[in-house]
Each structure stands twice: as C-alpha cells, then as structure tokens.
Design an enzyme around this catalytic site. Structure first.
Site, PDB file in Angstrom:
ATOM      1  N   TYR A   1     -14.844  -4.128   9.920  1.00 51.63           N
ATOM      2  CA  TYR A   1     -13.496  -3.531   9.864  1.00 51.63           C
ATOM      3  C   TYR A   1     -12.794  -3.737  11.214  1.00 51.63           C
ATOM      4  O   TYR A   1     -11.605  -4.090  11.255  1.00 51.63           O
ATOM      5  CB  TYR A   1     -13.623  -2.040   9.535  1.00 51.63           C
TER       6      TYR A   1
ATOM      7  N   GLY B   1       0.824  -1.210   0.000  1.00 54.58           N
ATOM      8  CA  GLY B   1       0.000   0.000   0.000  1.00 54.58           C
ATOM      9  C   GLY B   1       0.857   1.260   0.000  1.00 54.58           C
ATOM     10  O   GLY B   1       0.412   2.327   0.424  1.00 54.58           O
ATOM     11  N   GLY B   2       2.092   1.133  -0.502  1.00 54.33           N
ATOM     12  CA  GLY B   2       3.059   2.235  -0.402  1.00 54.33           C
ATOM     13  C   GLY B   2       2.912   3.317  -1.456  1.00 54.33           C
ATOM     14  O   GLY B   2       3.708   4.255  -1.480  1.00 54.33           O
ATOM     15  N   THR B   3       1.896   3.200  -2.322  1.00 54.70           N
ATOM     16  CA  THR B   3       1.742   4.225  -3.363  1.00 54.70           C
ATOM     17  C   THR B   3       0.819   5.357  -2.928  1.00 54.70           C
ATOM     18  O   THR B   3       0.605   6.300  -3.677  1.00 54.70           O
ATOM     19  CB  THR B   3       1.183   3.605  -4.665  1.00 54.70           C
TER      20      THR B   3
ATOM     21  N   GLY C   1       1.425   4.712   3.782  1.00 56.57           N
ATOM     22  CA  GLY C   1       2.549   3.953   3.216  1.00 56.57           C
ATOM     23  C   GLY C   1       3.478   4.839   2.399  1.00 56.57           C
ATOM     24  O   GLY C   1       4.704   4.735   2.498  1.00 56.57           O
TER      25      GLY C   1
HETATM   26  P1  NAD Z   1      -4.816   4.538   1.413  1.00 56.36           P
HETATM   27  O1  NAD Z   1      -6.065   4.073   0.782  1.00 56.36           O
HETATM   28  O2  NAD Z   1      -4.195   5.802   0.972  1.00 56.36           O
HETATM   29  O3  NAD Z   1      -3.683   3.402   1.363  1.00 56.36           O
HETATM   30  C1  NAD Z   1      -3.956   2.033   1.346  1.00 56.36           C
HETATM   31  C2  NAD Z   1      -3.316   1.470   0.098  1.00 56.36           C
HETATM   32  O4  NAD Z   1      -3.445   0.052   0.125  1.00 56.36           O
HETATM   33  C3  NAD Z   1      -3.990   1.974  -1.194  1.00 56.36           C
HETATM   34  O5  NAD Z   1      -3.006   2.414  -2.102  1.00 56.36           O
HETATM   35  C4  NAD Z   1      -4.689   0.730  -1.714  1.00 56.36           C
HETATM   36  O6  NAD Z   1      -4.819   0.710  -3.110  1.00 56.36           O
HETATM   37  C5  NAD Z   1      -3.756  -0.359  -1.194  1.00 56.36           C
HETATM   38  N1  NAD Z   1      -4.404  -1.659  -1.160  1.00 56.36           N
HETATM   39  C6  NAD Z   1      -5.595  -1.951  -0.613  1.00 56.36           C
HETATM   40  N2  NAD Z   1      -5.888  -3.239  -0.819  1.00 56.36           N
HETATM   41  C7  NAD Z   1      -4.857  -3.776  -1.521  1.00 56.36           C
HETATM   42  C8  NAD Z   1      -4.588  -5.043  -2.070  1.00 56.36           C
HETATM   43  N3  NAD Z   1      -5.468  -6.043  -1.965  1.00 56.36           N
HETATM   44  N4  NAD Z   1      -3.420  -5.229  -2.727  1.00 56.36           N
HETATM   45  C9  NAD Z   1      -2.531  -4.221  -2.888  1.00 56.36           C
HETATM   46  N5  NAD Z   1      -2.746  -2.984  -2.389  1.00 56.36           N
HETATM   47  C10 NAD Z   1      -3.897  -2.770  -1.735  1.00 56.36           C
HETATM   48  O7  NAD Z   1      -5.160   4.618   2.961  1.00 56.36           O
HETATM   49  P2  NAD Z   1      -4.251   4.835   4.243  1.00 56.36           P
HETATM   50  O8  NAD Z   1      -5.041   5.665   5.138  1.00 56.36           O
HETATM   51  O9  NAD Z   1      -2.863   5.217   3.913  1.00 56.36           O
HETATM   52  O10 NAD Z   1      -4.261   3.353   4.833  1.00 56.36           O
HETATM   53  C11 NAD Z   1      -3.099   2.652   5.200  1.00 56.36           C
HETATM   54  C12 NAD Z   1      -3.453   1.664   6.300  1.00 56.36           C
HETATM   55  O11 NAD Z   1      -3.816   2.394   7.473  1.00 56.36           O
HETATM   56  C13 NAD Z   1      -4.652   0.774   5.962  1.00 56.36           C
HETATM   57  O12 NAD Z   1      -4.381  -0.531   6.432  1.00 56.36           O
HETATM   58  C14 NAD Z   1      -5.779   1.387   6.749  1.00 56.36           C
HETATM   59  O13 NAD Z   1      -6.776   0.468   7.088  1.00 56.36           O
HETATM   60  C15 NAD Z   1      -5.025   1.896   7.961  1.00 56.36           C
HETATM   61  N6  NAD Z   1      -5.720   2.960   8.694  1.00 56.36           N
HETATM   62  C16 NAD Z   1      -5.978   4.145   8.085  1.00 56.36           C
HETATM   63  C17 NAD Z   1      -6.631   5.119   8.809  1.00 56.36           C
HETATM   64  C18 NAD Z   1      -6.970   6.460   8.217  1.00 56.36           C
HETATM   65  O14 NAD Z   1      -7.747   7.182   8.834  1.00 56.36           O
HETATM   66  N7  NAD Z   1      -6.433   6.851   7.083  1.00 56.36           N
HETATM   67  C19 NAD Z   1      -7.013   4.895  10.139  1.00 56.36           C
HETATM   68  C20 NAD Z   1      -6.710   3.677  10.716  1.00 56.36           C
HETATM   69  C21 NAD Z   1      -6.060   2.699   9.992  1.00 56.36           C
END
Ligand code: NAD
Length: 251
Positions: free
Chosen positions: A156, A15-17, A21
C-alpha cells in the site's frame, strides 16, 4: 456555511459514493457545484445521489471500475457528452490491504497498484481533454503511508508513494493550466478503516492512541482540506503534498 467559491463548478469525484469522496461531494453540492460520482456499486451510487439531492447543486453517478482503462474511458465519454468543461477532479478511489512482504501475491500487487495508481493515472489522462481552459484543479489522495514507514503495509505504501510522485511530476507538466495537489490523510473513520479494523483484529482505541491529537480523523475534516485546495481562492498552490493526519507525520 463555509464558502469555497465552487458555486456553478463541475467536476468528477472518483470513489465519491462513500467515505472521503462522498464528504467532498456533500460540501460541493451544498455550495452549488455539480458532481459526477464514480464507483463500482450501482446501489451505493443511487444511495449517494439520493442523499445529495437536497443540495443547491446536482449530482450524477457513473458506474465504472477505474482499475481498468476501459472504466476510465467510460467516465470520460459520459463527462464529454454535453461538452461542459471540467473545473475539478478528485481522485479518491482507492483500497487498503495489510500484509507482510512474505505473503504478498502477484494478485495483491495488481489489485493494490491498479486500484490506487492505475486508476488515478488513467482517469486523469482520459479526462484531460475535457478540462476547462481557466483554473481547473485536481486533488489526488495518497496516505500518511506514502510519507513514512509503517508496519504491514509495504505494498500500500508503494502504491500511495507512487501517487505522491505522480502528483509532483504532473503538476509540472500541467502548469500553468491545471493545478495538481495531493492530500495524505492519516486514519479516517470511513468504510475503508472499518474494514481495516475488522481484518486487522485491533481496536479503534489502539489505532487512535498513536495520534498526537488522540483520535483518528473524520471524513468531513479531510473533505474540508480537499475543497480548500480545489477552491479558486487557492490559485497559487500546485505540486503540494498535504498531510491531514492529526500530527502523525510531525513526529
Ligand atoms: P472508502 O472505501 O469509503 O472510499 C473509497 C471508494 O473508492 C469506495 O467507494 C470504493 O468502492 C471506491 N473504489 C475502490 N476501487 C475502485 C475502482 N477500481 N473503481 C471505482 N471505484 C473504486 O474509503 P476512504 O477512506 O474514503 O478512501 C478514499 C481514499 O483515501 C482512498 O484512496 C484511500 O486509500 C485514501 N485514504 C484513506 C484513509 C482512511 O483512513 N480512510 C487513510 C489514508 C488514505
């Protein structure tokens, strides 16, 4: 510039894009680490790589769907090719969905569990043979929802609760070789939260109002904690579950 001691290190950020990440990748590449970003969208991957190119380190992108074992294997094959051993893994790939129990379908269950739990477990499993002998570190990303109840997110919460439990158990199995820790962010301003706001029909202000610090988080604030945990300066920490949530779960 903060130094995490990650110069010359090499690792994978799922998810580093985007979001958290990508913020971790920015810190590590700036310091001279090489990162392998994993995501499903090639265009997003190329955009992230272009941005990271200005750093001291390097970045590469692997396109894979981590909710499948095949996708996790593809990452391990790519990473294993040149034989350089991994120093870190950040399991940041994940997805959010808000639904009451009455409306949750089997398909929702599979998407949420596979995208948050299966991806974390099998990517870690497939990469295990490629970790360095000395001092590697894994950070999983769960959520405040794994630590306390909240409305409309029971599925979730179950998925992220599993990531917390997985972290603790794996930390025992992999000690003293690999440190395994977990960060539990509150709401953070990323594409995931933008989607949540759009679909949930509530405002950023109402989301922010429940936080003792009066706002939601920034991706770079969570990234700082993740990089600090990954850092070799942090060698005595494993099995820890770390909230980064503006005081939300302190109540
Ligand atoms: P984000 O959507 O920017 O990043 C998550 C990335 O994971 C996306 O690029 C998505 O395309 C990728 N991804 C999802 N499913 C995938 C798969 N099956 N294969 C490959 N890539 C996949 O969101 P974020 O907020 O940066 O989330 C990062 C992590 O933090 C997640 O696990 C999320 O649940 C967790 N999180 C986020 C928040 C928030 O408020 N942003 C809060 C609590 C936890």
């Amino acid at each position: 510039m903060i130094k995490y001691g990650m110069e010359g290190k090499w690792g994978v950020i799922s998810g580093g894009t985007s979001g958290i990440g990508l913020a971790v990748a920015r810190n590590l590449v700036r310091e001279g680490a090489t990162v392998c970003l994993v995501g499903r969208d090639a265009e997003k991957g190329q955009k992230a790589l272009a941005e990271l190119e200005s750093g001291e380190g390097e970045a590469l992108y692997v396109q894979a769907d981590l909710s499948t074992l095949e996708g996790c294997r593809k990452v391990a094959e790519t990473v294993g090719k040149d034989g350089k051993k991994l120093d870190f893994l950040v399991n940041s790939a994940g997805l959010y969905q808000e639904k009451t129990l009455q409306d949750i379908t089997e398909d929702d269950y599979n998407r949420l569990m596979d995208g948050n739990v299966k991806s974390t477990l099998f990517l870690t499993q497939q990469l295990l043979p490629h970790f360095a002998d000395e001092g590697p570190s894994i950070v999983n990303i769960a959520s405040d929802a794994a630590l306390e109840g909240n409305y409309g997110c029971s599925l979730y919460a179950a998925a992220k609760g599993a990531v917390v439990a997985f972290t603790r158990a794996l930390a025992l199995d992999l000690a003293p070789w690999i440190r395994v820790n977990c960060v539990c962010p509150g709401d953070v301003d990323t594409p995931l939260v933008q989607k949540q706001l759009e679909e949930g029909g509530y405002s950023l202000e109402s989301m922010a109002s429940v936080y003792p610090l009066g706002r939601i988080g920034r991706p770079e604030e969570v990234a700082h904690v993740i990089c600090s945990i990954l850092s070799p300066l942090n060698g005595f920490m494993t099995g820890s579950i770390v909230p980064v949530d503006g005081g939300l779960t302190a109540k």
